[in-house]
Design an enzyme around this catalytic site. Structure first.
Site, PDB file in Angstrom:
ATOM      1  N   CYS A  78      -2.883  -8.139 -15.624  1.00 39.94           N
ATOM      2  CA  CYS A  78      -3.312  -6.835 -15.109  1.00 39.94           C
ATOM      3  C   CYS A  78      -3.258  -5.819 -16.236  1.00 39.94           C
ATOM      4  CB  CYS A  78      -2.413  -6.399 -13.958  1.00 39.94           C
ATOM      5  SG  CYS A  78      -2.788  -4.744 -13.331  1.00 39.94           S
ATOM      6  N   CYS A  81       2.817  -3.317  -8.438  1.00 51.14           N
ATOM      7  CA  CYS A  81       3.482  -4.589  -8.750  1.00 51.14           C
ATOM      8  C   CYS A  81       4.584  -4.365  -9.774  1.00 51.14           C
ATOM      9  CB  CYS A  81       2.478  -5.590  -9.308  1.00 51.14           C
ATOM     10  SG  CYS A  81       1.128  -5.981  -8.196  1.00 51.14           S
ATOM     11  N   CYS A 120      -7.812  -4.285  -8.580  1.00 48.89           N
ATOM     12  CA  CYS A 120      -6.413  -4.645  -8.376  1.00 48.89           C
ATOM     13  C   CYS A 120      -6.391  -6.071  -7.858  1.00 48.89           C
ATOM     14  CB  CYS A 120      -5.745  -3.702  -7.384  1.00 48.89           C
ATOM     15  SG  CYS A 120      -4.075  -4.234  -6.915  1.00 48.89           S
ATOM     16  N   CYS A 131      11.644  -4.216   6.923  1.00 50.44           N
ATOM     17  CA  CYS A 131      11.042  -4.194   5.593  1.00 50.44           C
ATOM     18  C   CYS A 131      12.057  -3.753   4.543  1.00 50.44           C
ATOM     19  CB  CYS A 131       9.816  -3.286   5.568  1.00 50.44           C
ATOM     20  SG  CYS A 131      10.175  -1.567   5.999  1.00 50.44           S
ATOM     21  N   CYS A 181       1.080   1.258 -13.584  1.00 52.73           N
ATOM     22  CA  CYS A 181       0.868   1.394 -12.138  1.00 52.73           C
ATOM     23  C   CYS A 181       2.209   1.232 -11.422  1.00 52.73           C
ATOM     24  CB  CYS A 181      -0.125   0.327 -11.670  1.00 52.73           C
ATOM     25  SG  CYS A 181      -0.272   0.197  -9.875  1.00 52.73           S
ATOM     26  N   ASP A 190      11.526  -3.149  15.271  1.00 51.05           N
ATOM     27  CA  ASP A 190      10.894  -3.174  13.947  1.00 51.05           C
ATOM     28  C   ASP A 190      10.875  -1.744  13.399  1.00 51.05           C
ATOM     29  OD1 ASP A 190       9.447  -3.752  11.674  1.00 51.05           O
ATOM     30  OD2 ASP A 190       7.544  -4.055  12.699  1.00 51.05           O
TER      31      ASP A 190
END
Length: 452
Positions: free
Chosen positions: A72, A81, A158, A407, A78, A380
């Protein structure tokens, strides 16, 4: 203590969830971005705090065996990631360790998590992308925000997004440039086009384009619609979202349809779902199916249960289990999401589900007044986890089982500890990788009510 601008030879011994390598110098922790366990490097110290420091690699002396080509052009700039420079198997091992450590250290839970679930797909898995738009040197630019900033790391492509997004993005950017569409400026708050938001329903192939504007309209909207729909027949909806606030929040509250329907339809775990710009939907559809099926397995449904889906959103989790329960109740504090959930139940011909708008405490009181007692609760929550009042409300309802989807395994571990203090026990846990190449990982936890 280390000194700012000092250069040290260090070996990386661990990686944090932010993607920073960890080295030790006389017991003092130094965090270094874009490094891998086993790297030896000359590191310049760039910031020193009381108990740790930050550094950057000046020269890589010997690379780790875990290193790989990031593939990348904007990796490291960025903010997306953070783990592209290491092999995926190593990434999975790291994520498993993070979840296990959080459960043990924060939650005091000794349950060994089950092996991490993943699809094996690390590219093109995101079904949603939001691109900030800026003007730089007279050119319309799109890309992604750099780490901890609102500077754009300009990039069309991306690896995590579908290739189709790149083509649509280029078309809109070229149109904006040629037609001199005023682009929003965060400093002066002038201009019109703020973000370009793309969404793909992978099962049906339908695409939504949403233009986030600082006003109610954009010059030459009809011409843009004509251009986009002529070139991309996959586009089933083009929307305008109005955000006139001086904020870094991407979406405003109101939407307007300028082409097609005001939603696209995808399918998840056999359930058709209508997706509007404001609908929450997991960005990795295939991995979400693994996540929801694991949650269903932990719920141990026989067809006789009343299932309560807290933080139900558009109903995707509960509706995926509706065929396995006697009654489904969904609760959500956002009225628009509740309406979306009802629409999805109707779309799928599900007659044993009802949804209402309330917070957890109000829902518990309402269900108690009705004489309704859930056997299983699915929860959740957002990244911050459950408020203590939510946990107390669930405990008052006394379900046999609680299945938590999270998460953020750190807040999940904290919440599990609170549940255990109130009469529940963690039986199983499992990480699920919904966000390959990033520092994020989901987990599912099963808690059961202990016998007194």
């Amino acid at each position: 203590m280390v000194q700012k601008n000092e250069i040290l030879e260090l070996e990386i011994v661990d990686i944090t969830e932010e993607g920073n390598g960890v080295a030790k110098h006389d017991g003092f922790a130094v965090f270094i971005p874009n490094t891998a366990v086993g790297d030896r490097a000359q590191v310049r110290i760039v910031k020193v705090l009381s108990s740790y420091a930050f550094g950057r690699v000046e020269r890589l002396i010997s690379p780790s065996k875990d290193r790989t080509d990031p593939g990348c052009a904007v990796f490291g700039r960025c903010g997306g990631c953070t783990l592209r420079h290491i092999g995926y198997e190593t990434e999975l091992q790291l994520k498993y360790k993070w979840v296990a450590n959080h459960l043990r250290r924060i939650g005091g839970i000794e349950v060994v998590p089950e092996p991490i679930l993943h699809t094996g797909r690390t590219a093109g898995y995101r079904n949603k992308a939001q691109y900030p738009v800026r003007v730089e040197d007279g050119r319309v630019m799109t890309g992604f925000f750099a780490k901890r900033s609102h500077r754009i790391a300009a990039s069309d492509l991306c690896d995590l997004q579908p290739a189709l997004f790149e083509d649509i993005l280029k078309e809109i950017r070229t149109f904006a440039e040629k037609q001199k569409i005023p682009v929003y400026d965060e400093q002066t708050h002038r201009g019109c086009l703020r973000h370009i938001y793309l969404r793909l329903a992978e099962k049906t192939g339908q695409v939504m384009v949403c233009l986030v504007l600082s006003g109610k309209g954009m010059p030459k909207e009809k011409l843009l619609v004509k251009r986009l729909t002529a070139r991309f027949p996959q586009i089933h909806s083009i929307m305008v979202n109005v955000n006139q606030k001086k904020t870094n929040v991407i979406l405003g509250d109101s939407c307007r349809t300028i082409y097609g329907a005001d939603y696209i339809v995808d399918e998840l775990c056999g359930v058709k779902l209508c997706l509007s710009p404001l609908t929450f939907y997991q960005v990795n559809r295939d991995a979400a199916e693994l996540l929801y099926r694991q949650a269903q397995e932990y719920a141990q449904l026989t067809g006789e249960e009343t299932l309560l889906d807290l933080y139900c959103g558009a109903g995707s989790i509960g509706l995926s289990m509706a065929h396995r329960v006697k009654k489904l109740i969904g609760v959500e504090v956002v009225e628009a999401a509740v309406e979306n959930a009802r629409q999805n139940a109707k779309l799928n011909g599900i007659g044993n589900a009802r949804f209402f708008c309330a917070d957890a405490s109000s829902a518990a009181k309402r269900l108690a007044e009705e004489g309704t007692k859930p056997d299983v609760v699915i929860v959740d929550p957002p990244r911050k986890g459950c408020d203590k009042s939510v946990i107390e409300s669930i405990v008052r309802m006394a379900p046999k089982r609680v299945v938590m989807i999270s998460c953020n395994s750190a807040t999940a571990a904290r919440d599990c500890r609170a549940f255990e203090e109130m009469g529940y026990q963690v039986i199983k846990a499992r990480p699920v990788d919904l966000f390959p190449r990033t520092g994020h990982v989901e987990c599912v936890v099963l808690l059961t009510k202990t016998e007194k």
